[in-house]
Motif scaffolding. Structure first.
Motif, PDB file in Angstrom:
ATOM      1  N   THR A 134     -11.561   2.141   1.288  1.00 42.47           N
ATOM      2  CA  THR A 134     -10.256   1.234   1.073  1.00 42.47           C
ATOM      3  C   THR A 134     -10.892  -0.118   1.369  1.00 42.47           C
ATOM      4  N   VAL A 141      -5.062  -3.709  -0.406  1.00 40.18           N
ATOM      5  CA  VAL A 141      -4.253  -2.922  -1.193  1.00 40.18           C
ATOM      6  C   VAL A 141      -5.660  -2.168  -1.900  1.00 40.18           C
ATOM      7  N   THR A 142      -5.430  -0.832  -1.691  1.00 36.37           N
ATOM      8  CA  THR A 142      -6.405   0.037  -2.626  1.00 36.37           C
ATOM      9  C   THR A 142      -5.641   0.832  -3.609  1.00 36.37           C
ATOM     10  N   GLN A 193       0.926  -1.320  -0.074  1.00 36.50           N
ATOM     11  CA  GLN A 193      -0.219  -0.113   0.043  1.00 36.50           C
ATOM     12  C   GLN A 193       0.751   1.249   0.174  1.00 36.50           C
ATOM     13  N   ASP A 220       0.781   4.255  -2.739  1.00 40.63           N
ATOM     14  CA  ASP A 220       0.275   5.663  -2.463  1.00 40.63           C
ATOM     15  C   ASP A 220       1.641   6.625  -2.815  1.00 40.63           C
TER      16      ASP A 220
END
Length: 359
Positions: free
Chosen positions: A98, A64-65, A41, A45
């Motif tokens: 998320t 994980v987004t 993640q 990001d």
């Protein structure tokens, strides 16, 4: 030139902290490398549009987004494994929508009025999540390729409210509902949406409740998939809302012995022995499929089945042509719609139909 390259590596190291950046061809497209013990993640990001997050082989206990357009998230095949965290951490403020705490493995999420474009997720495994292995919403031209989604509580790989998705060469096994699920909107009742040419091709779906579900969508292709040991192979689902579901193609798939038993739900009777089902759909083309060895006594059992939806929406003007069917019971072809619906059956290789005369 050498000083410029050294300067870039120093910037990349500062940006990533504990992550190692490989040398890119240009500053516009970087590769951010994640090793076991590091956070996927955090790398996602830190990434910018056009970057690749490369996840090395290992087991990563996290969700994980992805909310960065043009990002590629790639693993080392089934050797890169995402599993649920032992104790889910609090969701970071940046990713309000998320996966953390929601029971999903990978989430690819756009915005209410703006699609997230051109994301690729490839060559990794998501397994053991309470809800979905990979879930996406509000995307355009998402590519999911060579992802394995096993033993997740609901869907293996799922997408809603999206266009031009490509789901290719994935494997989904042992998921609680569909191995691969595409829909317009899961929670709202509304008419079918145009996917603008979504493609579901070359996937292996095994031991799920349903192999592939396409719900309230138009203009997509389901082609060249292999489905076996599910309760049902392919479900194309519509209802009374308009536009109607349909105007899509199901072709050249191989379905063998989808004879697993699944109990009834609030929406469907029990499932067993179902190849391809069209319910509440219009103007779909089902062609070139091989459907063999299905056996069951459910109202939905059979090789290729046209079934009136439970909300009373009929299937009409569908074409079932050029399919190869054998050893399906109660029949290879089952049409539960009246003649006025104008569904046509032609050029199919089969032995038995209900009513008689469709083969």
């Amino acid at each position: 030139m050498k000083k410029r390259h050294i300067s870039y590596l120093a910037c990349a190291a500062a940006l990533l902290g504990t992550f190692a950046g490989t040398s890119p061809a240009s500053a516009a497209h970087r590769t951010l490398v994640v090793h076991p013990g590091e956070s996927i993640q955090k790398a996602v990001d830190a990434a910018r549009s056009g970057d690749t997050v490369l996840v090395r082989a290992g087991t990563y206990r996290e969700s994980v987004t992805v909310r960065t357009p043009g990002l590629t998230l790639r693993g080392a095949g089934d050797r890169t494994v995402l599993r649920p965290a032992a104790k889910p951490a609090a969701a970071p403020a940046k990713a309000a929508v998320t996966c953390l705490g929601s029971g999903n493995g990978v989430c690819v999420v756009g915005w209410k009025d703006k699609a997230l474009r051109d994301v690729t997720v490839a060559q990794l495994k998501v397994t053991g999540f309470a809800h979905n292995g990979l879930w996406s919403m509000g995307t355009d031209h998402l590519t999911v390729r060579r992802v394995t989604a096993d033993d997740n509580g609901q869907w293996g790989i799922a997408q809603e409210h999206s266009t031009r998705g490509v789901f290719e060469d994935n494997t989904a096994r042992g998921n609680g509902d569909a191995g691969l699920f595409l829909a317009n909107n899961v929670k709202a009742e509304q008419g079918a949406t145009d996917t603008k040419g979504a493609l579901v091709a070359g996937n292996h779906l095994e031991d799920n409740r349903i192999g592939i579900t396409v719900r309230r969508l138009r203009n997509l292709t389901v082609a060249g998939n292999y489905l076996t040991a599910n309760c049902a192979g392919v479900f194309v689902v519509g209802d009374e809302n308009k536009p109607r579901a349909g105007a899509l193609t199901v072709r050249d798939n191989r379905l063998e012995r989808n004879n697993k038993y699944c109990p009834k739900t609030a929406r469907l009777p029990y499932l067993k022995g179902t190849g391809i089902v069209l319910t509440g759909t219009e103007k779909a083309l089902v062609t070139g499929n091989t459907v063999v060895g299905h056996s069951g006594k459910s109202p939905l059992s059979g090789g290729i089945v046209l079934f009136k939806s439970f909300v009373g929406a009929g299937s009409e003007q569908n074409r079932i042509t050029g399919n190869h069917l054998s050893d399906n019971t109660p029949a290879d072809l089952v049409n539960q719609e009246p003649a006025k619906r104008k569904n046509t059956f032609s050029g199919n290789s089969c032995r038995a139909s209900k009513p008689a005369g469709l083969c």
